[in-house]
Design a protein around this motif. Structure first.
Motif, PDB file in Angstrom:
ATOM      1  N   LYS A 171       0.795  -1.225   0.000  1.00  0.00           N
ATOM      2  CA  LYS A 171       0.000   0.000   0.000  1.00  0.00           C
ATOM      3  C   LYS A 171       0.825   1.272   0.000  1.00  0.00           C
ATOM      4  CE  LYS A 171      -3.819  -2.191   2.502  1.00  0.00           C
ATOM      5  NZ  LYS A 171      -4.664  -2.148   3.714  1.00  0.00           N
ATOM      6  N   GLY A 172       2.137   1.175   0.040  1.00  0.00           N
ATOM      7  CA  GLY A 172       2.961   2.369   0.049  1.00  0.00           C
ATOM      8  C   GLY A 172       3.330   2.808   1.454  1.00  0.00           C
ATOM      9  N   PHE A 173       3.951   3.971   1.562  1.00  0.00           N
ATOM     10  CA  PHE A 173       4.464   4.449   2.845  1.00  0.00           C
ATOM     11  C   PHE A 173       4.420   5.974   2.869  1.00  0.00           C
ATOM     12  CE2 PHE A 173       7.852   4.216  -0.203  1.00  0.00           C
ATOM     13  CZ  PHE A 173       8.690   5.291   0.069  1.00  0.00           C
ATOM     14  N   ARG A 174       4.377   6.518   4.077  1.00  0.00           N
ATOM     15  CA  ARG A 174       4.403   7.973   4.249  1.00  0.00           C
ATOM     16  C   ARG A 174       5.824   8.410   4.587  1.00  0.00           C
ATOM     17  NH1 ARG A 174      -0.675   9.883   4.214  1.00  0.00           N
ATOM     18  NH2 ARG A 174      -2.385   8.448   4.735  1.00  0.00           N
ATOM     19  N   ALA A 175       6.313   9.425   3.883  1.00  0.00           N
ATOM     20  CA  ALA A 175       7.682   9.885   4.107  1.00  0.00           C
ATOM     21  C   ALA A 175       7.855  11.295   3.559  1.00  0.00           C
ATOM     22  CB  ALA A 175       8.683   8.939   3.438  1.00  0.00           C
ATOM     23  N   LYS A 176       8.911  11.931   4.013  1.00  0.00           N
ATOM     24  CA  LYS A 176       9.314  13.249   3.520  1.00  0.00           C
ATOM     25  C   LYS A 176      10.554  13.061   2.645  1.00  0.00           C
ATOM     26  CE  LYS A 176      11.573  16.024   6.259  1.00  0.00           C
ATOM     27  NZ  LYS A 176      11.879  16.982   7.355  1.00  0.00           N
ATOM     28  N   VAL A 177      10.494  13.549   1.412  1.00  0.00           N
ATOM     29  CA  VAL A 177      11.614  13.446   0.487  1.00  0.00           C
ATOM     30  C   VAL A 177      12.209  14.832   0.263  1.00  0.00           C
ATOM     31  CG1 VAL A 177      12.366  12.774  -1.836  1.00  0.00           C
ATOM     32  CG2 VAL A 177      10.555  11.478  -0.672  1.00  0.00           C
ATOM     33  N   THR A 178      13.522  14.921   0.413  1.00  0.00           N
ATOM     34  CA  THR A 178      14.224  16.196   0.226  1.00  0.00           C
ATOM     35  C   THR A 178      15.319  16.008  -0.814  1.00  0.00           C
ATOM     36  OG1 THR A 178      13.814  16.774   2.543  1.00  0.00           O
ATOM     37  CG2 THR A 178      15.501  18.030   1.380  1.00  0.00           C
ATOM     38  N   VAL A 179      15.371  16.906  -1.791  1.00  0.00           N
ATOM     39  CA  VAL A 179      16.405  16.879  -2.825  1.00  0.00           C
ATOM     40  C   VAL A 179      17.146  18.209  -2.786  1.00  0.00           C
ATOM     41  CG1 VAL A 179      16.897  16.659  -5.283  1.00  0.00           C
ATOM     42  CG2 VAL A 179      15.032  15.333  -4.265  1.00  0.00           C
ATOM     43  N   ASP A 180      18.445  18.141  -2.486  1.00  0.00           N
ATOM     44  CA  ASP A 180      19.280  19.350  -2.354  1.00  0.00           C
ATOM     45  C   ASP A 180      18.646  20.376  -1.421  1.00  0.00           C
ATOM     46  OD1 ASP A 180      21.095  18.199  -4.032  1.00  0.00           O
ATOM     47  OD2 ASP A 180      20.582  19.406  -5.787  1.00  0.00           O
ATOM     48  N   GLU A 256      22.005  15.568  -3.529  1.00  0.00           N
ATOM     49  CA  GLU A 256      21.759  14.916  -2.241  1.00  0.00           C
ATOM     50  C   GLU A 256      20.268  14.632  -2.106  1.00  0.00           C
ATOM     51  OE1 GLU A 256      23.199  17.463   0.827  1.00  0.00           O
ATOM     52  OE2 GLU A 256      25.311  17.146   0.330  1.00  0.00           O
ATOM     53  N   VAL A 257      19.944  13.433  -1.616  1.00  0.00           N
ATOM     54  CA  VAL A 257      18.547  13.024  -1.470  1.00  0.00           C
ATOM     55  C   VAL A 257      18.363  12.367  -0.111  1.00  0.00           C
ATOM     56  CG1 VAL A 257      16.658  11.643  -2.427  1.00  0.00           C
ATOM     57  CG2 VAL A 257      18.412  12.590  -3.961  1.00  0.00           C
ATOM     58  N   THR A 258      17.286  12.723   0.591  1.00  0.00           N
ATOM     59  CA  THR A 258      16.946  12.061   1.853  1.00  0.00           C
ATOM     60  C   THR A 258      15.485  11.633   1.818  1.00  0.00           C
ATOM     61  OG1 THR A 258      16.323  14.122   2.973  1.00  0.00           O
ATOM     62  CG2 THR A 258      18.625  13.412   3.169  1.00  0.00           C
ATOM     63  N   VAL A 259      15.207  10.506   2.463  1.00  0.00           N
ATOM     64  CA  VAL A 259      13.842  10.001   2.630  1.00  0.00           C
ATOM     65  C   VAL A 259      13.676   9.665   4.107  1.00  0.00           C
ATOM     66  CG1 VAL A 259      12.161   8.226   2.007  1.00  0.00           C
ATOM     67  CG2 VAL A 259      13.806   9.045   0.303  1.00  0.00           C
ATOM     68  N   VAL A 260      12.728  10.329   4.778  1.00  0.00           N
ATOM     69  CA  VAL A 260      12.506  10.123   6.214  1.00  0.00           C
ATOM     70  C   VAL A 260      11.016   9.896   6.440  1.00  0.00           C
ATOM     71  CG1 VAL A 260      12.718  11.107   8.516  1.00  0.00           C
ATOM     72  CG2 VAL A 260      14.461  11.622   6.794  1.00  0.00           C
ATOM     73  N   GLY A 261      10.678   8.806   7.125  1.00  0.00           N
ATOM     74  CA  GLY A 261       9.269   8.521   7.393  1.00  0.00           C
ATOM     75  C   GLY A 261       9.074   7.106   7.894  1.00  0.00           C
ATOM     76  N   GLU A 262       8.017   6.448   7.418  1.00  0.00           N
ATOM     77  CA  GLU A 262       7.746   5.080   7.821  1.00  0.00           C
ATOM     78  C   GLU A 262       8.854   4.145   7.319  1.00  0.00           C
ATOM     79  OE1 GLU A 262       2.859   5.427   7.797  1.00  0.00           O
ATOM     80  OE2 GLU A 262       3.881   4.262   6.251  1.00  0.00           O
ATOM     81  N   ASP A 274      17.676  -3.833   4.900  1.00  0.00           N
ATOM     82  CA  ASP A 274      16.692  -3.894   5.982  1.00  0.00           C
ATOM     83  C   ASP A 274      15.779  -2.673   5.938  1.00  0.00           C
ATOM     84  OD1 ASP A 274      17.836  -6.234   6.880  1.00  0.00           O
ATOM     85  OD2 ASP A 274      19.155  -5.218   8.314  1.00  0.00           O
ATOM     86  N   ALA A 275      14.562  -2.831   6.462  1.00  0.00           N
ATOM     87  CA  ALA A 275      13.635  -1.705   6.548  1.00  0.00           C
ATOM     88  C   ALA A 275      14.173  -0.672   7.526  1.00  0.00           C
ATOM     89  CB  ALA A 275      12.258  -2.190   6.989  1.00  0.00           C
ATOM     90  N   ARG A 276      14.162   0.595   7.088  1.00  0.00           N
ATOM     91  CA  ARG A 276      14.637   1.697   7.930  1.00  0.00           C
ATOM     92  C   ARG A 276      13.708   2.891   7.756  1.00  0.00           C
ATOM     93  NH1 ARG A 276      20.074   3.804   6.781  1.00  0.00           N
ATOM     94  NH2 ARG A 276      19.925   3.060   4.636  1.00  0.00           N
ATOM     95  N   SER A 277      13.709   3.773   8.744  1.00  0.00           N
ATOM     96  CA  SER A 277      12.867   4.966   8.679  1.00  0.00           C
ATOM     97  C   SER A 277      13.579   6.144   8.024  1.00  0.00           C
ATOM     98  CB  SER A 277      12.411   5.368  10.091  1.00  0.00           C
ATOM     99  OG  SER A 277      13.536   5.658  10.906  1.00  0.00           O
ATOM    100  N   SER A 278      14.865   6.019   7.783  1.00  0.00           N
ATOM    101  CA  SER A 278      15.626   7.119   7.195  1.00  0.00           C
ATOM    102  C   SER A 278      16.634   6.572   6.189  1.00  0.00           C
ATOM    103  CB  SER A 278      16.361   7.903   8.291  1.00  0.00           C
ATOM    104  OG  SER A 278      17.163   8.925   7.731  1.00  0.00           O
ATOM    105  N   HIS A 279      16.648   7.177   5.001  1.00  0.00           N
ATOM    106  CA  HIS A 279      17.601   6.825   3.948  1.00  0.00           C
ATOM    107  C   HIS A 279      18.185   8.125   3.394  1.00  0.00           C
ATOM    108  CE1 HIS A 279      15.821   2.705   3.598  1.00  0.00           C
ATOM    109  NE2 HIS A 279      14.714   3.352   3.928  1.00  0.00           N
ATOM    110  N   ALA A 280      19.455   8.106   3.029  1.00  0.00           N
ATOM    111  CA  ALA A 280      20.078   9.292   2.442  1.00  0.00           C
ATOM    112  C   ALA A 280      21.175   8.868   1.479  1.00  0.00           C
ATOM    113  CB  ALA A 280      20.651  10.200   3.534  1.00  0.00           C
TER     114      ALA A 280
END
Length: 301
Positions: A171-180, A256-262, A274-280
């Motif tokens: 079903k997808g996930f909720r997250a904040k994506v930031t680029v530069d 630079e890219v970050t993904v923070v959320g579920e 592994d599943a993580r709540s933060s990726h960069a």
């Protein structure tokens, strides 16, 4: 041509072993070649420990290329080594991006002999791990998991099967994506965030169809295809590289890219994280020297 260290899979079948021998024989017509059959990272470290000043020819697929570049990076040898690829894997996705012949190892060896060194970028994540081709979180990583039972039997078609199954189940996930430093506007649940240098994943799906591994930038694709039927439609359009034109996809570039959320799993060059709540991730421009063909093969030969 520099002296060559050729890296091959120690567990290859007889037909693949014969192809390796033909490729090595062709390379030996022009230079000294040391062939190393490796079975894991320890074997790779031993084979590449004295690679400085040499050309490392990877006889394998995307996973083999990733493993070789990772070990060269760990050993601090990337500035002193050139890398070439003779595609002999299942997907051969990065080979598509750089224009190497696939399904014809001896012809790919001919391309290597007629190639020229070019500097390419690498992606590095917040754990210090390198990515040569692409990394993605969400439905793409789940598709790789779903494809495992089908990949050995169906080859690249197994990836498509996995994509459809994951499109129905997840079903997808909720997250904040930031680029530069700029946050991408949220539109509900995401199904995928993809970042990379290479254009293709999963045996030819153009996930990042405009990516250039030498332009100093990461290509980024963010999808919000939330209802089930739209997720399935997204998966099928992805196989043709048409997904960036959907109104629920944003395609852009950055450093630079970050993904923070579920918590979400990731897929790094085919390796499931592994599943993580933060990726960069960030780009490291021009740190990998590869031999690229002067006359590239078409992506869909």
């Amino acid at each position: 041509m520099r002296p060559v260290i050729a890296i091959a899979n120690a567990q290859a079948g007889s037909s693949e072993t014969e192809a390796v021998e033909e490729v090595v024989a062709r390379l030996r017509e022009r230079t000294d070649v040391r062939l190393a059959h490796t079975e894991g990272e320890d074997d790779l470290r031993e084979a590449l420990a004295e690679a400085s000043g040499r050309l490392v020819v990877v006889l394998g697929g995307d996973g083999s290329l990733h493993a070789v570049v990772k070990v060269l990076d760990d050993l601090g040898l990337l500035p002193d080594v050139q890398v070439a690829l003779v595609p002999m894997g299942t997907g051969n996705d990065f080979a598509r991006t750089i224009g190497m012949r696939r399904d014809h190892p001896l012809e790919a060896a001919e391309q290597v002999l007629d190639s020229e060194p070019c500097t390419l970028d690498l992606v590095r994540d917040d754990r210090g791990r390198v990515v040569v081709n692409a990394v993605h979180v969400g439905i793409g990583a789940e598709a790789a998991v779903e494809a495992k039972p089908y990949k050995a039997r169906l080859g690249p078609v197994g990836y498509a099967v996995g994509a459809v199954i994951s499109g129905v189940k997840h079903k997808g996930f909720r997250a904040k994506v930031t680029v530069d430093g700029r946050q991408i506007r949220r539109r509900g649940r995401m199904i995928q965030v993809a970042v990379g240098n290479g254009r293709y994943i999963g045996g030819g799906a153009p996930l990042l169809p405009e990516a250039d591994p030498g332009d100093g930038l990461l290509d980024v694709s963010v999808s919000w295809s939330n209802p089930r039927l739209r997720r399935v439609a997204y998966a099928w359009r992805l196989r043709k590289g048409r997904h960036p034109y959907r109104d629920d996809v944003e395609y852009l570039r950055g450093r630079e890219v970050t993904v923070v959320g579920e918590e979400t799993r990731g897929n790094l060059d085919g390796e499931i994280d592994d599943a993580r709540s933060s990726h960069a991730w960030h780009v490291e421009p021009g740190v990998l020297t590869m031999l690229l063909p002067r006359s590239p093969a078409p992506a869909h030969d």
